[in-house]
Design an enzyme around this catalytic site. Structure first.
Site, PDB file in Angstrom:
ATOM      1  N   GLY A 165      -7.470  16.468  34.447  1.00 42.57           N
ATOM      2  CA  GLY A 165      -7.756  16.611  35.355  1.00 42.57           C
ATOM      3  C   GLY A 165      -7.930  15.301  36.328  1.00 42.57           C
ATOM      4  O   GLY A 165      -6.866  15.102  37.068  1.00 42.57           O
ATOM      5  N   ASP A 166      -8.714  14.782  36.367  1.00 50.78           N
ATOM      6  CA  ASP A 166      -8.874  13.969  37.120  1.00 50.78           C
ATOM      7  C   ASP A 166      -7.791  11.978  36.615  1.00 50.78           C
ATOM      8  O   ASP A 166      -7.761  11.375  37.649  1.00 50.78           O
ATOM      9  CB  ASP A 166     -10.626  13.308  36.763  1.00 50.78           C
ATOM     10  CG  ASP A 166     -11.128  13.853  37.350  1.00 50.78           C
ATOM     11  OD1 ASP A 166     -11.705  14.862  38.755  1.00 50.78           O
ATOM     12  OD2 ASP A 166     -12.376  14.615  36.833  1.00 50.78           O
TER      13      ASP A 166
HETATM   14  O1  RIB Z   1     -13.845  17.002  36.724  1.00 54.44           O
HETATM   15  C1  RIB Z   1     -14.541  16.690  35.525  1.00 54.44           C
HETATM   16  C2  RIB Z   1     -15.629  16.527  36.476  1.00 54.44           C
HETATM   17  O2  RIB Z   1     -15.325  17.883  36.868  1.00 54.44           O
HETATM   18  C3  RIB Z   1     -16.675  16.820  35.417  1.00 54.44           C
HETATM   19  O3  RIB Z   1     -17.273  14.874  35.253  1.00 54.44           O
HETATM   20  C4  RIB Z   1     -18.085  16.584  35.995  1.00 54.44           C
HETATM   21  O4  RIB Z   1     -18.731  16.347  37.164  1.00 54.44           O
HETATM   22  C5  RIB Z   1     -17.119  18.200  37.368  1.00 54.44           C
HETATM   23  O5  RIB Z   1     -17.271  18.062  38.619  1.00 54.44           O
END
Ligand code: RIB
Length: 310
Positions: free
Chosen positions: A250-251
């Site tokens: 998602g990031d």
């Molecule tokens: O979106 C993934 C992240 O969510 C992980 O890296 C973890 O730290 C959580 O916050």
């Protein structure tokens, strides 16, 4: 183009397990690893790897994890001069379980992330205003985010809010959010009903549009992504890849969306590109360690079949 990220930095403690446990159950672990992570940090590093000029804002503790996270972000080309080290707080920690199919469960202790307040936001507003795109998530307190959204000029920067982890958004002026990017579970929490299919999505998204959200982008894992606008809903199919670990997919998606929009691309092109960045991320282990570079995304778009599990 310049991207500002206001969000969390966590150290991720990750165990691969045979399957995710049910409540009250103990399951054997296979491996244990430690990876830099945190949604803010991941999105900042992903944006830098995709070619943007990035500044990260947030808090770490004055401890070894905090130092390591800042060093890794800096090595990735992220400007971390706006990240504050808090002397009496721990750096955020996430505990992550990963199943063989790549699905995960995450719990996190915000530590320093949870101390972000309005006075810090007030200090960094000039730098946030100077960005083309501002990316935020919800692993930091929602009050300072609401404060910030009220202080931003109407037309700049473009704001992308990843409402993860899901929570009530009624405190936020959503009319200052250009792109809201929940996954399906988060959208279910926002709307207080599970929303899955395209038709239901259009109906449900009206609630968010009436609150001022301009674009709703729903990350739907193996179903790809949906873009809901006042005119209708468009689905962007997912790429078929062999999933190893869904952490930070998602990031990567949010960062790729931000980079493309900052470069002046429209939402259709940006979401297609974001799907590719997320697809690469799930083929690799860890958070920061799994985020692709621009060259990798370009290569993937030319030869997606190389990643096809079949
Ligand atoms: O979106 C993934 C992240 O969510 C992980 O890296 C973890 O730290 C959580 O916050």
């Amino acid at each position: 183009m310049r991207i500002a990220v206001l969000g969390s930095l966590n150290m991720d403690l990750v165990m691969e397990v045979e399957r995710l446990p049910r409540p009250g159950e103990t399951v054997p672990g296979r491996t244990f690893s430690r990876y830099p992570g945190g949604k803010g940090n991941n999105q900042a590093i992903a944006s830098a790897r995709l070619g943007a000029e990035v500044s990260l804002f947030g808090y770490v503790g004055a401890d070894a994890f905090g130092e390591e996270l800042l060093r890794v972000a800096q090595d990735a080309g992220v400007d971390v001069t706006g990240v504050k080290r808090l002397p009496h707080a721990q750096t955020g920690i996430a505990l992550i379980l990963v199943a063989p199919d790549g699905q995960n469960q995450i719990a996190y202790a915000p530590g320093a992330n949870g101390k972000i307040d309005e006075s810090y936001v007030e200090q960094i507003i000039p730098r946030l205003k100077a960005a083309d795109v501002l990316l935020m998530q919800l692993e930091i307190p929602i009050g300072p985010l609401a404060f910030l959204l009220r202080k931003l000029p109407e037309d700049r920067p473009l704001v992308i809010l990843d409402p993860a982890p899901a929570q009530d958004l009624s405190a936020l002026p959503l009319n200052r959010v250009d792109y809201l990017t929940p996954n399906r579970e988060e959208l279910g929490v926002l709307l207080d009903s599970p929303v899955m299919e395209k038709d239901e999505l259009m109906r449900a998204s009206q609630t968010l549009f009436s609150l001022g959200v301009r674009h709703l982008v729903v990350k739907a894992d193996r179903d790809g992504a949906y873009l809901a606008e006042s005119g209708g809903v468009t689905r962007f199919p997912a790429y078929k890849v062999k999933a190893v670990d869904a952490t930070a997919a998602g990031d990567a998606f949010n960062a790729a969306l931000a980079v493309m929009l900052a470069e002046g691309k429209g939402p259709y092109e940006a979401i297609g590109y974001a799907n590719a960045a997320a697809a690469i991320t799930v083929t690799r282990k860890g958070a920061v360690s799994s985020l692709p570079t621009r060259a990798e995304v370009q290569d993937f778009l030319r030869h997606p079949y190389r990643y096809d599990p079949a």
